[in-house]
Design a protein around this motif. Structure first.
Motif, short mmCIF file in Angstrom:
data_model
loop_
_atom_site.label_atom_id
_atom_site.label_comp_id
_atom_site.label_asym_id
_atom_site.label_seq_id
_atom_site.Cartn_x
_atom_site.Cartn_y
_atom_site.Cartn_z
N GLY A 144 0.73 -1.16 -0.18
CA GLY A 144 0.12 0.11 0.01
C GLY A 144 0.75 1.11 -0.05
O GLY A 144 0.51 2.14 -0.76
N TRP A 145 1.92 0.97 0.91
CA TRP A 145 2.84 2.46 0.81
C TRP A 145 3.40 2.53 -0.44
O TRP A 145 3.42 3.71 -1.22
N LEU A 146 3.93 1.45 -1.20
CA LEU A 146 4.30 1.87 -2.51
C LEU A 146 3.43 2.27 -3.49
O LEU A 146 3.67 3.41 -4.28
N VAL A 147 2.13 1.75 -3.59
CA VAL A 147 1.23 2.20 -4.40
C VAL A 147 0.90 3.65 -4.28
O VAL A 147 0.79 4.35 -5.44
N THR A 148 0.97 4.15 -3.10
CA THR A 148 0.51 5.39 -2.56
C THR A 148 1.68 6.44 -3.09
O THR A 148 1.42 7.54 -3.85
N ALA A 169 -9.37 7.07 -8.03
CA ALA A 169 -10.14 5.75 -7.80
C ALA A 169 -9.82 4.31 -8.36
O ALA A 169 -9.35 3.34 -7.82
N VAL A 170 -9.67 4.83 -9.97
CA VAL A 170 -9.56 3.33 -10.63
C VAL A 170 -8.12 3.10 -10.64
O VAL A 170 -7.51 2.03 -10.34
N VAL A 171 -6.97 3.96 -10.55
CA VAL A 171 -5.69 3.78 -10.75
C VAL A 171 -5.30 3.15 -9.26
O VAL A 171 -4.69 1.96 -9.28
N LEU A 172 -5.74 3.56 -8.11
CA LEU A 172 -5.24 3.15 -6.82
C LEU A 172 -5.94 1.60 -6.72
O LEU A 172 -5.47 1.07 -5.78
N HIS A 173 -7.04 1.54 -6.89
CA HIS A 173 -7.90 0.20 -6.61
C HIS A 173 -7.60 -0.92 -7.56
O HIS A 173 -7.20 -1.76 -7.29
N LEU A 225 -5.08 -1.56 -3.95
CA LEU A 225 -5.45 -1.04 -2.60
C LEU A 225 -7.04 -1.47 -2.20
O LEU A 225 -7.87 -1.00 -3.24
N PRO A 226 -7.30 -1.96 -1.23
CA PRO A 226 -8.84 -1.89 -0.77
C PRO A 226 -9.42 -0.52 -0.83
O PRO A 226 -8.77 0.43 -0.73
N PHE A 227 -10.71 -0.38 -1.17
CA PHE A 227 -11.41 0.82 -1.18
C PHE A 227 -11.24 1.70 0.00
O PHE A 227 -11.22 2.85 0.15
N LEU A 228 -11.07 1.00 1.23
CA LEU A 228 -10.80 1.63 2.47
C LEU A 228 -9.56 2.31 2.61
O LEU A 228 -9.60 3.53 3.00
N ASP A 229 -8.53 1.87 2.03
CA ASP A 229 -7.18 2.49 1.83
C ASP A 229 -7.19 3.43 1.03
O ASP A 229 -6.61 4.71 1.08
N VAL A 230 -8.01 3.47 -0.38
CA VAL A 230 -8.01 4.46 -1.06
C VAL A 230 -9.10 5.59 -0.63
O VAL A 230 -8.48 6.70 -0.85
N ALA A 231 -9.94 5.42 0.06
CA ALA A 231 -10.72 6.28 0.74
C ALA A 231 -9.77 7.30 1.71
O ALA A 231 -10.00 8.50 1.74
N ALA A 232 -9.07 6.72 2.46
CA ALA A 232 -8.11 7.23 3.26
C ALA A 232 -7.10 8.09 2.70
O ALA A 232 -6.82 9.19 3.13
#
Length: 153
Positions: free
Chosen positions: A55-59, A108-112, A117-124
């Motif tokens: 998740g850290w890398l994707v962010t 949203a599309v790129v991150l999920h 990433l799960p929707f909760l992580d994308v939302a955060a």
């Protein structure tokens, strides 16, 4: 607990980080964003939680890619509005279609979907609700299907 060698992190997550960078950027810029992501990861590696590294890398990849987009948009800001920015050779129709999406849908599309990433992580990360991210993702995917000619109703 023993840490895996850093190379194994690059091996395990390099392709996912590449997909995030490439979805937003031309090939050369995506290479730069990919490299910057893993340089930041190498620097932070001793303090990163191994369970949250993906998740850290994707962010970070998303943020680095957005930074590149911002820098390039400043470079062409002086051009007349009716003249498009110089076209870069993009080998993926998906990259062009993603660029046509509104920012929230694209994120949203790129991150999920590309970043995993799960929707909760994308939302955060985006500072919104999980429901809003789900809706933006759904709308974004539907629009991508239309743009790419695969809308099946």
């Amino acid at each position: 607990m023993s840490r895996a060698p850093f190379e194994s992190i690059v091996e395990a997550h390099g392709a996912r980080v590449w997909r995030v960078c490439r979805a937003l950027l031309a090939h050369a810029d995506a290479e730069d964003a990919w490299s910057e992501t893993f340089l930041a990861a190498l620097e932070a590696y001793p303090t990163l939680d191994p369970a949250r590294i993906e998740g850290w890398l994707v962010t970070v990849a998303h943020r680095r890619s957005v930074d590149v987009l911002r820098r390039s948009s400043r470079l062409v800001a002086g051009e007349p509005a009716d003249r498009p920015a110089p076209e870069r050779a993009r080998d993926l129709d998906l990259a062009r279609a993603l660029a046509a999406l509104p920012q929230r849908q694209r994120e949203a599309v790129v991150l999920h979907h590309l970043g995993g990433l799960p929707f909760l992580d994308v939302a955060a990360q985006l500072g919104t609700s999980s429901d809003a991210v789900r809706r933006a993702s759904s709308d974004g995917v539907r629009r991508l299907r239309e743009l790419l000619g695969g809308a099946d109703g």
